[in-house]
Design a protein around this motif. Structure first.
Motif, PDB file in Angstrom:
ATOM      1  N   ALA A 289       0.808  -1.217   0.000  1.00  0.00           N
ATOM      2  CA  ALA A 289       0.000   0.000   0.000  1.00  0.00           C
ATOM      3  C   ALA A 289       0.845   1.273   0.000  1.00  0.00           C
ATOM      4  N   LEU A 290       2.161   1.145   0.144  1.00  0.00           N
ATOM      5  CA  LEU A 290       3.019   2.336   0.228  1.00  0.00           C
ATOM      6  C   LEU A 290       2.844   3.275  -0.949  1.00  0.00           C
ATOM      7  N   ALA A 291       2.670   2.678  -2.122  1.00  0.00           N
ATOM      8  CA  ALA A 291       2.616   3.494  -3.327  1.00  0.00           C
ATOM      9  C   ALA A 291       1.417   4.432  -3.321  1.00  0.00           C
ATOM     10  N   ASP A 292       0.431   4.127  -2.503  1.00  0.00           N
ATOM     11  CA  ASP A 292      -0.793   4.912  -2.483  1.00  0.00           C
ATOM     12  C   ASP A 292      -0.833   5.971  -1.386  1.00  0.00           C
ATOM     13  N   LEU A 293       0.250   6.148  -0.678  1.00  0.00           N
ATOM     14  CA  LEU A 293       0.176   7.039   0.482  1.00  0.00           C
ATOM     15  C   LEU A 293       0.016   8.504   0.083  1.00  0.00           C
ATOM     16  N   ARG A 294      -0.736   9.221   0.878  1.00  0.00           N
ATOM     17  CA  ARG A 294      -0.858  10.676   0.686  1.00  0.00           C
ATOM     18  C   ARG A 294      -0.232  11.345   1.912  1.00  0.00           C
ATOM     19  N   PRO A 295       0.921  12.028   1.707  1.00  0.00           N
ATOM     20  CA  PRO A 295       1.595  12.620   2.852  1.00  0.00           C
ATOM     21  C   PRO A 295       0.752  13.711   3.498  1.00  0.00           C
TER      22      PRO A 295
END
Ligand code: ADP
Ligand code: MG
Length: 647
Positions: A455-461
């Motif tokens: 799921a890392l690729a989908d993170l929103r900082p």
């Protein structure tokens, strides 16, 4: 008259018993292996006084013919070998014909057995190696062996036994792990009537592990189905299979007690395999830490010599280093694929758990020792002083950090961006990920799955905490990422890849850096100058015990170059002699990455945070830094819901 004479069988058996029968658990092991060799599908063991007073095993195996029941107690009597060439490919657990006579020489033993095609069975009674009785009896097919008063005639041995709980724990651990190695059989273990283990036959390792360990431990484990790989030899190759359960790198044990290795169904302790496993976790776990692992390696019996030690717990592979490298690579691959993520530790949940009732963990599995591990523990557990120290990232003064003064944003090396394939933000159709990840839709069906860093690729900082940790919203919860170790991992994989391909990006230094070496360092330098060069440190001797560095890997700050070179010389001194090339490269890459990575307490611009997250998602193994610290913690939506008492 000569002074040399042949020892009597009784004395010879007692000598053999010294090697084979060390403690009650060794008796259990030999009897258990015999029952498995006899094709038993149900095995029950009863013990009293931690096995000292009684060990009784009952099986429904093939049983013994009446004549054989007596013969089995002769030294070197076995049904499993007949010819010396059989020794080259042993498919049974036993083969030495030593266990029964050895055990019978140091205990009071009763054997009752009947083979399928015989009308009556046999009962043999032996004490201290002397045959007392042999009768015909009626009994069902199979074998029952009762071993009473172990070491009654060897008081010295008795003194070496440990406390009851310890001896019992050894028995429990042994039985538990054999049950994991033979999932299609029933195993029962009782101590003075109390049930310690009772597992029925199942079809998958996962089910058996669930029976034995319960669901809690299973959540931390990665189960992998059988992988087949060819171990390549000079002219041809031979197939091996590997399957089992391993823990993610966040499960860190301080010794090898939780590693169980089976080779062709035999529980063994093998340095080659232990090392392969550690090597697979190299740079994922701090040095001196070990995973939980239950590995089953199967191969042609001719590939492995089991006749190495009387207790048959050691093996020798014909192609040890090829097996080592293959096992290391397969385990590493499995870790890469599964990408388990560390959880934010939660306080014990105050609300009753509503999940499916987990089976009570089998008592035997909870016992603390194992026969195999105690030995490795003594051999190999690192002294406490060698345990990894918490390094810089661990010392963030969380409380004292002033509330974000407008630090100048230090520009940090972005050179990695050019050579890393960083995928475009994965928000579908190329848009930014929306502000929320959508309304809560019912709960995911499979709560028990191992969490993944996919799921890392989908993170929103969302921002930075104390200029050190990136806080981000993900589809499955809230994430906190340590910026230093994240960047360290990115650089590590980049440098390692470039080093392997022989194209490390370098930067020329305007002014060479001159280093003064000690005699020891000078010696190491002479050996590894080429290797240094391959990492981009172009050096040349510069007068007595002095070298000049003319270039460095791209992205390394000038202030760090000297430190890195000294660290590599240190690695050279301590590791180059023993470690494999793979490990040395990894150590050197880890050093470069650690020095070159952005530090904590550093404000990052949003676009750099974005870049960092995407580069991290593109990493092969974004879970831990090369020294084994976790990179990302996740507070899963499930745990958030639980904490708010919404589920
Ligand atoms: P090994 O297992 O090396 O052959 P042991 O001393 O352990 O030597 O056993 C001797 C023999 O006794 C075995 O080869 C086997 O034929 C027989 N035996 C032992 N235990 C059993 C059992 N539970 N069921 C059937 N046969 C057995
Ligand atoms: Mg045997």
């Amino acid at each position: 008259m000569g002074r040399i004479h042949i020892l009597s069988d009784n004395v010879a058996n007692k000598i053999a018993a010294g090697e084979v029968v060390e403690r009650p658990a060794s008796v259990v092991k030999e009897l258990l292996e015999n029952s498995l060799d006899a094709g038993a599908t149900e095995i029950r063991i009863d013990t009293e006084n931690a096995g000292r007073r009684l060990i009784r095993i009952q099986d429904d195996g093939c049983g013994m013919l009446r004549d054989d029941a007596m013969l089995a107690f002769e030294r070197h009597a076995t049904s499993k070998l007949s010819d010396v060439k059989d020794l080259l490919a042993i498919a049974t657990l036993g083969f030495r014909g030593e266990a029964l006579p050895s055990i019978a020489s140091v205990s009071r033993l009763v054997l009752e057995t009947r083979a399928e095609d015989e009308q009556t069975g046999a009962r043999v009674e032996i004490a201290g190696g002397k045959l007392l009785k042999c009768d015909e009896i009626a009994r069902p097919r199979g074998t029952m062996i009762s071993v009473r008063d172990l070491f009654f005639n060897v008081p010295a041995r008795k003194k070496f036994l440990r406390s009851d709980p310890t001896e019992l724990a050894h028995i429990g651990s042994l039985m538990t792990h054999y049950s994991l190695g033979h999932i299609n059989k029933r195993f029962e273990l009782y101590h003075e009537g109390r049930e310690l283990l009772n597992v029925s036959p199942v079809n998958t390792l996962r089910e058996r592990a669930f029976q034995v360990f319960g669901s809690e431990l299973m959540q931390d484990l990665i189960e992998f189905p059988m992988r087949t790989f060819d171990v390549r030899l000079e002219t041809d190759s031979t197939p091996f299979t590997l399957e089992g359960l391993i823990s993610g790198p966040h499960v860190q044990k301080l010794n090898r007690n939780s590693i169980f290795l089976f080779v062709n169904g035999r529980l063994i302790r093998d340095k080659v395999l232990l090392h392969a496993l550690s090597a697979a976790y190299h740079n994922l776990m701090p040095p001196g830490c070990y995973p939980f692992a239950l590995l089953f390696l199967n191969c042609d019996p001719a590939e492995v010599d089991v006749n190495v030690h009387p207790s048959k717990t050691e093996v020798r592979f014909r192609h040890g280093s090829a097996v080592h490298d293959s096992v290391r690579d397969v385990v590493r691959e499995i870790l890469m694929e599964s990408r388990p993520v560390s959880k934010i530790p939660l306080a014990a949940s105050p609300i009753p758990q509503r999940r499916m009732a987990a089976p009570v963990i089998q008592r035997a599995a909870a016992l603390p020792f194992s026969e195999y591990s105690v030995i490795t523990e003594m051999d190999e557990a690192p002294p406490v002083s060698e345990m990894p120290e918490v390094s810089e990232g661990g010392e963030v003064p969380l409380v004292d950090v002033p509330a974000a003064p407008p630090n100048p944003v230090r520009s940090w090396p972005m050179s990695g961006a050019s050579s890393l394939t960083v995928p475009a933000p994965s928000a579908r159709a190329g848009q930014r990920i929306p502000d929320t990840h959508g309304a809560l839709e019912g709960l995911p069906a499979d709560w028990e799955r191992v969490d993944s860093l996919g799921a890392l690729a989908d993170l929103r900082p969302l921002g930075q905490l104390h200029d050190s940790f990136i806080v981000a919203a993900g589809r499955d919860g809230l994430w906190i990422i340590d910026q230093h170790v994240a960047h360290e991992r990115i650089l590590f994989e980049q440098v390692l890849r470039q080093r392997t391909a022989g194209n490390v990006e370098i930067q020329q230094l305007l002014m060479p850096i001159v280093l003064q070496l000690t005699p020891g360092q000078e010696f190491e330098y002479a050996r590894i100058a080429d290797e240094l060069n391959a990492y981009g440190f172009e050096t040349e001797p510069f007068g007595q015990r002095t070298i000049a560095i003319k270039s460095s890997p791209a992205g390394v700050g000038p202030g760090d170059i000297e430190k890195i070179v000294f660290e590599i010389l240190e690695i050279a001194e301590s590791e180059f002699r023993s470690a494999s090339l793979d490990e040395i490269r990894r150590s050197v890459c880890a050093t470069i990455a650690c020095r070159a990575a952005i530090k904590i307490n550093m404000r990052l611009e949003p676009k750099k945070i974005d870049w960092l997250l995407r580069a991290l998602a593109a990493c092969e193994y974004p879970m831990t830094c090369p020294h084994g610290r976790p990179i990302a913690l996740r507070y899963s939506t499930k745990d958030i819901l639980k904490s708010f008492h919404r589920i």
